[in-house]
Design a protein around this motif. Sequence first.
Motif, PDB file in Angstrom:
ATOM      1  N   ASN A 272       0.829  -1.207   0.000  1.00 34.76           N
ATOM      2  CA  ASN A 272       0.000   0.000   0.000  1.00 34.76           C
ATOM      3  C   ASN A 272       0.864   1.257   0.000  1.00 34.76           C
ATOM      4  O   ASN A 272       0.587   2.214  -0.731  1.00 34.76           O
ATOM      5  N   PHE A 273       1.921   1.217   0.807  1.00 37.83           N
ATOM      6  CA  PHE A 273       2.813   2.377   0.850  1.00 37.83           C
ATOM      7  C   PHE A 273       3.594   2.532  -0.446  1.00 37.83           C
ATOM      8  O   PHE A 273       3.704   3.637  -0.992  1.00 37.83           O
ATOM      9  N   ARG A 274       4.123   1.430  -0.964  1.00 36.13           N
ATOM     10  CA  ARG A 274       4.985   1.496  -2.144  1.00 36.13           C
ATOM     11  C   ARG A 274       4.220   1.823  -3.415  1.00 36.13           C
ATOM     12  O   ARG A 274       4.702   2.589  -4.259  1.00 36.13           O
ATOM     13  N   GLU A 275       3.032   1.280  -3.573  1.00 36.44           N
ATOM     14  CA  GLU A 275       2.290   1.425  -4.824  1.00 36.44           C
ATOM     15  C   GLU A 275       1.260   2.553  -4.793  1.00 36.44           C
ATOM     16  O   GLU A 275       0.840   3.025  -5.851  1.00 36.44           O
ATOM     17  N   VAL A 276       0.845   2.992  -3.606  1.00 40.17           N
ATOM     18  CA  VAL A 276      -0.219   4.007  -3.518  1.00 40.17           C
ATOM     19  C   VAL A 276       0.280   5.273  -2.839  1.00 40.17           C
ATOM     20  O   VAL A 276       0.297   6.353  -3.431  1.00 40.17           O
ATOM     21  N   THR A 277       0.703   5.158  -1.588  1.00 41.58           N
ATOM     22  CA  THR A 277       1.034   6.350  -0.796  1.00 41.58           C
ATOM     23  C   THR A 277       2.244   7.083  -1.350  1.00 41.58           C
ATOM     24  O   THR A 277       2.188   8.303  -1.589  1.00 41.58           O
ATOM     25  N   PHE A 278       3.336   6.357  -1.548  1.00 38.91           N
ATOM     26  CA  PHE A 278       4.573   7.031  -1.984  1.00 38.91           C
ATOM     27  C   PHE A 278       4.436   7.679  -3.365  1.00 38.91           C
ATOM     28  O   PHE A 278       4.865   8.825  -3.551  1.00 38.91           O
ATOM     29  N   PRO A 279       3.869   7.009  -4.381  1.00 38.76           N
ATOM     30  CA  PRO A 279       3.692   7.704  -5.673  1.00 38.76           C
ATOM     31  C   PRO A 279       2.823   8.948  -5.582  1.00 38.76           C
ATOM     32  O   PRO A 279       3.109   9.956  -6.231  1.00 38.76           O
ATOM     33  N   LEU A 280       1.756   8.893  -4.769  1.00 39.40           N
ATOM     34  CA  LEU A 280       0.903  10.079  -4.620  1.00 39.40           C
ATOM     35  C   LEU A 280       1.602  11.198  -3.863  1.00 39.40           C
ATOM     36  O   LEU A 280       1.229  12.365  -3.998  1.00 39.40           O
ATOM     37  N   MET A 281       2.598  10.850  -3.075  1.00 40.64           N
ATOM     38  CA  MET A 281       3.321  11.850  -2.283  1.00 40.64           C
ATOM     39  C   MET A 281       4.518  12.441  -3.025  1.00 40.64           C
ATOM     40  O   MET A 281       5.210  13.302  -2.476  1.00 40.64           O
ATOM     41  N   LEU A 282       4.784  11.980  -4.240  1.00 40.35           N
ATOM     42  CA  LEU A 282       5.962  12.469  -4.955  1.00 40.35           C
ATOM     43  C   LEU A 282       5.975  13.987  -5.151  1.00 40.35           C
ATOM     44  O   LEU A 282       7.004  14.632  -4.917  1.00 40.35           O
ATOM     45  N   PRO A 283       4.869  14.620  -5.601  1.00 38.55           N
ATOM     46  CA  PRO A 283       4.922  16.085  -5.759  1.00 38.55           C
ATOM     47  C   PRO A 283       5.236  16.821  -4.462  1.00 38.55           C
ATOM     48  O   PRO A 283       6.049  17.761  -4.437  1.00 38.55           O
TER      49      PRO A 283
END
Length: 365
Positions: A272-283
């Motif tokens: 969940n963190f690797r595929e959802v949270t972290f990509p959405l937090m990139l900006p």
Amino acid sequence: MSQDRLYVVTNDQITPGRVRVGTVMIWASFALLVVIATWQVLGGYDLTYDFSNWRPTLYAYLFFVTCYCMALVVRHGEQGKRRLFIVPATIFVLSMVFIPLVFGLSIAFSDWNLSSVSGQQYNGFDNIRQMWQDDFYWNALTNMLWYTLAIIVEYVIAFGLALLLNSQIRARKFFRVAFLLPLMLSPVAVSWMVGKSMLEARFGPIARLARTLGIDNPSFFGDAETARAMIMIMDAWTFIPFMMIMLLAGLQSIPKDIQEAARVDGATPWQNFREVTFPLMLPVSITAIMIRIIFKLKLADIIINVTSGGPGGATDSVTSFIFREYRDRSNVGYGTMLAMVYLVFIVIGFTLFLKLAARWMRPKY
């Protein structure tokens, strides 16, 4: 009436002659400004007549601004009047950025020591040759590289704290305030409270604890590597809360439905963190890192108050080294050249960073 004529702007009949007149007004006034400014700069080096002050350049600049505003109306008519509203912002940028930059360049190529009676003297590329042979300056640049790379560790810690404070834990509001306390302190206060008091080698509480544990003569700033690490820790302790609060705001803006859908699909917490949270937090992450780099490139106050660049320049940042060049040696010309070269490195580094960030955030499909 189908529409209110108050908001209808008719296109003026702009003749080629009017366009040429406006173009001539802009370039002629700009050429006059360049000539007068160049004349005054050369006059400061005793190569031409030296005016008593910089008023001629100021008057030429105001004349250029006036001609530019008039030329907008002449070349574009009613549309030009609309463009006049952005002229104040343009003038502000030129006044606060471009003109000081040009003035700084005029100082950088001169030998100007405040303790010398000769004043400012043009010396060509002597400052560049001196900089090329200055091992202390290149050592400060190397230190600055290590200080900047330490932001990776700061980001990991800040992200972990943000995840912790975003979860359902007890006393969450208390910890949010407690973790922000270092950010509320001035770096000068941190340097005296931690560097000069707690880490003091003779009477500091941490040194006493180290002696109790069997460490003889603990010295936190006597060794180059240890002193550099202590500077990194104090600076990180001050600014990690800044990154944490930005990342926490980003985490709270992520829709809960997305994470719940990932759990329903059978994703583990790590997935969940690797595929959802972290990509959405990139900006948000890129923004936090970029702002942190800006603060890091100005690192000087902790170094100046705790180590003064020692031992032997091992903890110097470029900013603290330039500060001492001004304060201790009164060498304005050489110090300005160092600052200009540092500015070039910053521009190149930020350009590469933004390009890498844009490539990293680009969709893979």
